[in-house]
Design an enzyme around this catalytic site. Structure first.
Site, PDB file in Angstrom:
ATOM      1  CG  ASP A  55      80.249 -27.469 -44.335  1.00 60.47           C
ATOM      2  OD1 ASP A  55      80.124 -28.537 -44.959  1.00 60.47           O
ATOM      3  OD2 ASP A  55      79.346 -26.987 -43.617  1.00 60.47           O
TER       4      ASP A  55
ATOM      5  CG  ASP B  17      80.117 -32.420 -45.577  1.00 62.57           C
ATOM      6  OD1 ASP B  17      79.978 -32.870 -44.423  1.00 62.57           O
ATOM      7  OD2 ASP B  17      79.435 -31.494 -46.023  1.00 62.57           O
ATOM      8  CD  GLU B  18      80.701 -30.309 -40.951  1.00 65.38           C
ATOM      9  OE1 GLU B  18      80.977 -29.574 -39.983  1.00 65.38           O
ATOM     10  OE2 GLU B  18      79.749 -31.101 -40.953  1.00 65.38           O
TER      11      GLU B  18
HETATM   12 MG   LIG Z   1      78.466 -29.602 -45.851  1.00 67.11          MG
END
Ligand SMILES: [Mg+2]
Length: 394
Positions: free
Chosen positions: A9, A111-112
């Site tokens: 993350d 974003d993960e």
């Molecule tokens: Mg994040």
């Protein structure tokens, strides 16, 4: 066999990526070192905080609060606009690095990512691999990530959220009592505000409270979702890491006209079905776009394009139609054209835009209308349902 899952993350993704992009473009000042935020639509007064620096966080600035309030907490707060082209660039670069460690990667959001490392350890420990990924991302891309390690996706995701930034946490089944159960129940995956209120009224305040409550009581109150919630609180989750295919960067459609045309209205008759098709495909990908481009080819084969960047990502056929018509007017002038095309770029996952942009009633209504037409197209055949007249108005 025990599975080994990583959840990677990016810390303060939109803000970190903006910082890195500015540095790469010759800026010497790192916006991560001061109170700063990424704000959606600042000028409209309805803008909200999409991401914040650690220093902004320390001043009490929160994600999703109005920019106006954030500024009251810090007079010198720096506000930067969002730029999904930049975010997609770094998101892809991160994904690229992760593909070196396993091919079982799920892009969970911009974003993960989840990585199934069960059969990809190659003699290393999972902790060593997590450390290697973290260092490599920082060395090559200059931003930090949190990594969660566990035997299930939900626990790995919860682990990556434990303490930030730039940290690696494990959360195995035998650790949940110590590391997860003391957390407030709103931090459990998939538990929304409404459920939290209901749980609190049942005197369930922590994830541990939920885990230890008789599942029958939870099921009575929440139905099937209750089973899931109770399982998650106990670390039970058998969902697989789904290797998602690479997302498209842009979607477009074009067509050659039956005869060369210069008349705006006649060209529109070709353009609107192309927009409809493009948006149908975009919604199938569960994505929204931020850049709309119209392209024409003149009768002497000259290619001309006009594009517009929207303030907020959209998957609305109607909205893109309106922009496309405006762009067509700009680019067409008196040209006789033989080909017309439409393209939507700057694509983002709908998961990502939800928080900030799908918040007005109108957008929501439009989205539901579009989706119900998509469903009819799927059921009765794409060409059987058209919305020409609905779109050519206005
Ligand atoms: Mg994040």
């Amino acid at each position: 066999m025990k599975r080994l899952i990583l959840h990677v993350d990016v810390n303060n993704a939109f803000l970190s990526w903006t910082a890195v992009d500015r540095l790469e473009n010759g800026e010497t000042f790192d916006i991560r070192t001061v109170p700063s935020i990424i704000g959606g639509e600042e000028e409209s007064r309805t803008g909200i905080v999409l991401a914040k620096s650690m220093l902004a966080k320390r001043l009490g600035i929160r994600t999703a609060e109005p920019i106006y309030f954030a500024k009251q907490k810090c007079k010198d707060l720096l506000v930067f606009p969002s730029d999904f082209d930049v975010y997609n660039k770094y998101s892809d670069a991160l994904y690229e690095i992760l593909t070196n460690y396993t091919d079982k990667i799920e892009r969970f959001s911009i974003d993960e990512c989840f990585l199934d490392m069960t059969s990809s350890l190659l003699g290393k420990t999972i902790e060593e691999i997590a450390k290697e990924i973290q260092l490599r991302v920082y060395k090559e891309l200059k931003f930090t990530v949190n990594i969660g390690i566990s035997s299930t996706k939900i626990l790995a995701k919860t682990a990556s959220d434990l303490e930030k930034p730039n940290r690696i946490h494990t959360l195995y089944l035998n650790e949940i009592e110590r590391k997860m159960w003391p957390l407030p129940v709103n931090e459990l995956f998939m538990v929304g505000k409404k459920s939290v209120d209901k749980l609190n009224s049942m005197k369930i305040n922590t994830i541990g409270d939920l885990a230890k409550t008789d599942p029958k009581l939870i099921i009575k109150k929440f139905g099937k979702t209750g089973i899931m919630m109770h399982n998650y609180a106990n670390g039970i989750d058998s969902s697989d890491v789904i290797h998602t295919k690479q997302r498209p960067k842009g979607i477009g459609n074009e067509t050659t006209l039956a005869q060369d045309l210069a008349d705006y209205n006649k060209v529109c008759e070709y353009l609107l079905p192309l927009v409809e098709k493009t948006m149908y495909r975009l919604r199938k990908e569960k994505m929204s776009g931020t850049v709309i481009a119209v392209k024409i080819k003149t009768k002497d084969f000259q290619i001309l394009t006009k594009q517009k960047k929207l303030h907020a990502a959209t998957d609305s056929t109607k909205e893109v139609c309106e922009v496309a018509k405006e762009l067509l007017r700009d680019v067409l002038k008196n040209h006789h054209i033989r080909l017309i095309g439409i393209r939507v770029d700057g694509l983002v996952d709908n998961n990502e835009v939800q928080l900030s942009f799908f918040d007005t009633k109108n957008t929501d209504k439009q989205h539901r209308l579009d989706c119900s037409i998509d469903k009819m197209k799927d059921k009765f055949g794409y060409g059987m349902i058209t919305r020409g007249s609905d779109l050519s108005k206005s």
